[in-house]
Design an enzyme around this catalytic site. Sequence first.
Site, PDB file in Angstrom:
ATOM      1  CG  HIS A 474      -1.922  -1.113   1.214  1.00  0.00           C
ATOM      2  ND1 HIS A 474      -2.555  -1.576   2.351  1.00  0.00           N
ATOM      3  CD2 HIS A 474      -2.386  -1.890   0.197  1.00  0.00           C
ATOM      4  CE1 HIS A 474      -3.361  -2.573   2.037  1.00  0.00           C
ATOM      5  NE2 HIS A 474      -3.273  -2.789   0.739  1.00  0.00           N
TER       6      HIS A 474
HETATM    7  C1  LIG Z   1       0.384  -7.478  -4.932  1.00  0.00           C
HETATM    8  C2  LIG Z   1      -0.568  -6.379  -4.543  1.00  0.00           C
HETATM    9  C3  LIG Z   1      -1.654  -6.675  -3.724  1.00  0.00           C
HETATM   10  C4  LIG Z   1      -2.540  -5.667  -3.346  1.00  0.00           C
HETATM   11  N1  LIG Z   1      -3.688  -6.005  -2.686  1.00  0.00           N
HETATM   12  C5  LIG Z   1      -4.652  -5.078  -2.513  1.00  0.00           C
HETATM   13  C6  LIG Z   1      -5.932  -5.438  -2.035  1.00  0.00           C
HETATM   14  O1  LIG Z   1      -6.228  -6.615  -1.788  1.00  0.00           O
HETATM   15  N2  LIG Z   1      -6.857  -4.465  -1.893  1.00  0.00           N
HETATM   16  C7  LIG Z   1      -6.578  -3.152  -2.156  1.00  0.00           C
HETATM   17  O2  LIG Z   1      -7.449  -2.302  -1.962  1.00  0.00           O
HETATM   18  N3  LIG Z   1      -5.372  -2.783  -2.602  1.00  0.00           N
HETATM   19  C8  LIG Z   1      -4.413  -3.717  -2.823  1.00  0.00           C
HETATM   20  N4  LIG Z   1      -3.217  -3.350  -3.363  1.00  0.00           N
HETATM   21  C9  LIG Z   1      -2.938  -1.923  -3.579  1.00  0.00           C
HETATM   22  C10 LIG Z   1      -3.707  -1.283  -4.727  1.00  0.00           C
HETATM   23  O3  LIG Z   1      -3.876  -2.189  -5.780  1.00  0.00           O
HETATM   24  C11 LIG Z   1      -2.963  -0.015  -5.162  1.00  0.00           C
HETATM   25  O4  LIG Z   1      -2.891   0.883  -4.081  1.00  0.00           O
HETATM   26  C12 LIG Z   1      -3.657   0.706  -6.317  1.00  0.00           C
HETATM   27  O5  LIG Z   1      -3.871  -0.169  -7.385  1.00  0.00           O
HETATM   28  C13 LIG Z   1      -2.808   1.892  -6.758  1.00  0.00           C
HETATM   29  O6  LIG Z   1      -3.426   2.528  -7.839  1.00  0.00           O
HETATM   30  P1  LIG Z   1      -2.677   3.638  -8.689  1.00  0.00           P
HETATM   31  O7  LIG Z   1      -3.622   4.088  -9.722  1.00  0.00           O
HETATM   32  O8  LIG Z   1      -2.093   4.642  -7.772  1.00  0.00           O
HETATM   33  O9  LIG Z   1      -1.411   2.891  -9.325  1.00  0.00           O
HETATM   34  P2  LIG Z   1      -1.323   1.584 -10.225  1.00  0.00           P
HETATM   35  O10 LIG Z   1      -2.617   0.838 -10.228  1.00  0.00           O
HETATM   36  O11 LIG Z   1      -0.119   0.849  -9.775  1.00  0.00           O
HETATM   37  O12 LIG Z   1      -1.137   2.146 -11.700  1.00  0.00           O
HETATM   38  C14 LIG Z   1       0.013   2.780 -12.186  1.00  0.00           C
HETATM   39  C15 LIG Z   1       0.136   2.426 -13.665  1.00  0.00           C
HETATM   40  O13 LIG Z   1       1.068   3.315 -14.274  1.00  0.00           O
HETATM   41  C16 LIG Z   1       1.903   2.570 -15.141  1.00  0.00           C
HETATM   42  N5  LIG Z   1       3.154   3.315 -15.277  1.00  0.00           N
HETATM   43  C17 LIG Z   1       4.059   3.581 -14.309  1.00  0.00           C
HETATM   44  N6  LIG Z   1       5.064   4.323 -14.803  1.00  0.00           N
HETATM   45  C18 LIG Z   1       4.787   4.532 -16.105  1.00  0.00           C
HETATM   46  C19 LIG Z   1       5.459   5.240 -17.145  1.00  0.00           C
HETATM   47  N7  LIG Z   1       6.609   5.884 -16.914  1.00  0.00           N
HETATM   48  N8  LIG Z   1       4.912   5.240 -18.371  1.00  0.00           N
HETATM   49  C20 LIG Z   1       3.738   4.604 -18.624  1.00  0.00           C
HETATM   50  N9  LIG Z   1       3.052   3.919 -17.662  1.00  0.00           N
HETATM   51  C21 LIG Z   1       3.579   3.902 -16.423  1.00  0.00           C
HETATM   52  C22 LIG Z   1       2.066   1.236 -14.419  1.00  0.00           C
HETATM   53  O14 LIG Z   1       2.533   0.228 -15.263  1.00  0.00           O
HETATM   54  C23 LIG Z   1       0.658   1.012 -13.891  1.00  0.00           C
HETATM   55  O15 LIG Z   1      -0.150   0.362 -14.814  1.00  0.00           O
HETATM   56  C24 LIG Z   1      -2.306  -4.327  -3.755  1.00  0.00           C
HETATM   57  C25 LIG Z   1      -1.215  -4.021  -4.581  1.00  0.00           C
HETATM   58  C26 LIG Z   1      -0.359  -5.030  -4.982  1.00  0.00           C
HETATM   59  C27 LIG Z   1       0.795  -4.685  -5.890  1.00  0.00           C
END
Ligand SMILES: Cc1cc2nc3c(=O)[nH]c(=O)nc-3n(C[C@H](O)[C@H](O)[C@H](O)COP(=O)(O)OP(=O)(O)OC[C@H]3O[C@@H](n4cnc5c(N)ncnc54)[C@H](O)[C@@H]3O)c2cc1C
Length: 544
Positions: A474
Amino acid sequence: MPTSSSSVSFDYIIVGAGSAGCVLANRLTASGRHRVLLLEAGGPDRNIWIHVPLGYGKLFSNPKVNWLYSTEPEPELNNRRVIQPRGKVLGGSSSINGLLYIRGQHEDYDHWRQLGNAGWAFADVLPYFRRAEDQERGADELHGVGGHLKVSDVCEPHPLCEAFIAAAQSCGFPRNDDFNGPTQEGAGYFQLTTRNGRRWSTAVGYLKEARRRPNLAVVSNALATRILFSGRRAIGVEYRADGMTHTAYADGEVILASGAFNSPQLLQLSGIGPEKVLRDLGIAVLADMPGVGADLQDHLQIRIMYRCTEPITMNDVINDWRHRYVAGLRYLVSRKGLLTIGAGYAGAFLRTRPDLQTPDVQFHFLIFSADAAGATLHPFSGFMASVCQLRPDSRGFVRIASTDPGVPPAIQPRYLTARNDRDTVVAGLKLLRRVMNQPVMQKYIAEEYAPGAKCSSDEDLLAFARQTGTTVYHPTSTCRMGSDPNAVVDERLRVRGFERLRVIDASIMPTVVSGNTNAAAVMIGEKGSDMVLEDAQAAKAAAA
Ligand SMILES: Cc1cc2nc3c(=O)[nH]c(=O)nc-3n(C[C@H](O)[C@H](O)[C@H](O)COP(=O)(O)OP(=O)(O)OC[C@H]3O[C@@H](n4cnc5c(N)ncnc54)[C@H](O)[C@@H]3O)c2cc1C
């Protein structure tokens, strides 16, 4: 690298098709009036294990869908490096996460508001949680139906989970059938972002629909390497795809939705960040902003493992090909059974001290046991439960280590560096043992496998946490929202001091929420997209 200049310009460029990015891509294209480019470093979400909930265990070490980051040596964890998986695929981390649907506590958001962030109190964000949600149980004051994020109950109760919930009740804690209800406290089953036994990532829920629109261009396997500026106005993005460097321009805004590690990385690569870090790497400093990459927060989890007296655990199923076959067949025929479960089956949110206003620890209860995430299950009947401190005081950082965008940034959450975090983790482990020592649970416990009876004093428990503690995935707050000098974005998620540049993802959370972070990231995507559209409308009206 050969370069190519895109002749097409867009209204909005979104960097990252993750939990928040897919929401943005959908909402910003819905009217048909705006041309949107969505860049994603990973590929399509074709891996079958993305879509089978239990398959998340197979994605921990797959570089095709996972950035496979790890931390710098952690000073308070015996200098161990801790894995930091992140989704690198359409759907981002929502395609590889543990599927638990938890919003956090109402008080978390009221605290954000209290810190000066107008529009982010629980009453303000609730409409966005409701708008996003398609709650299987139906709508009420706190839940929505008809949204793009499907939320479902686990398909059936399990005797070990029932015993765990009853044990928490015998300790005086309430049963809670909705951790996203009026109060979070108590023990019960988790709800999941699934429907009919399939994962409901934001790629499935939001992007699939949006991709049918002609005004959305999605480029996967495209790594954004730099934000382009005219003075202090973001005008486009440079990215690598197909072995070439491309540029794309935005007449409206550039929106970073790259997650808690990569959004600050991209800002730093573009000259926005701590001056010394940038100068040491020879990057021209556009703005000295020490807050970019600072304030990293993450939830640390410490697992206690048990040998079970009965062969009713998932270890028993997975370790026997006949049971495995039956479970697989059952899933194929009915979409039910063990393959539909996520990173926790049941859980609890409890207070380690009665004088606390709200729970300070979360327990994840799992009906299997293994030495590490994604590792082979133990060869005996086993289960485990983890303790996670909900509101850590420790603060870490994300810093680029190279000018090469392909080199991972240095990540250091600095787990357990705050005294309160060490005390809470020890108190949480003792509380978990108290729950497990109740007769209703004891009948299933042959032995505490790890750390075991010899680990008994507070010092022993802390040493165990240092030796085995790991992330619960997280990371947040590395582009923190606020109005103080270290805040990176304002309450409308605009990068302070810049025009037409926002960050909209988990990195903007002022403090990590008391629970899992996907639901909050989706809510941020929903609210952020309204802000983008409202501001565009206001600018148009002002210009008319
Ligand atoms: C293994 C795991 C288990 C988890 N379990 C849970 C759970 O059970 N319940 C829950 O609520 N949360 C869980 N989480 C946490 C939750 O999924 C994340 O907090 C949430 O998805 C974050 O969302 P975000 O949009 O900030 O980033 P992300 O969903 O990580 O999205 C970022 C995106 O940007 C892309 N990206 C990054 N840099 C670049 C770049 N330079 N150029 C182009 N694209 C790029 C990445 O590839 C990715 O697709 C878990 C996370 C993980 C990894």
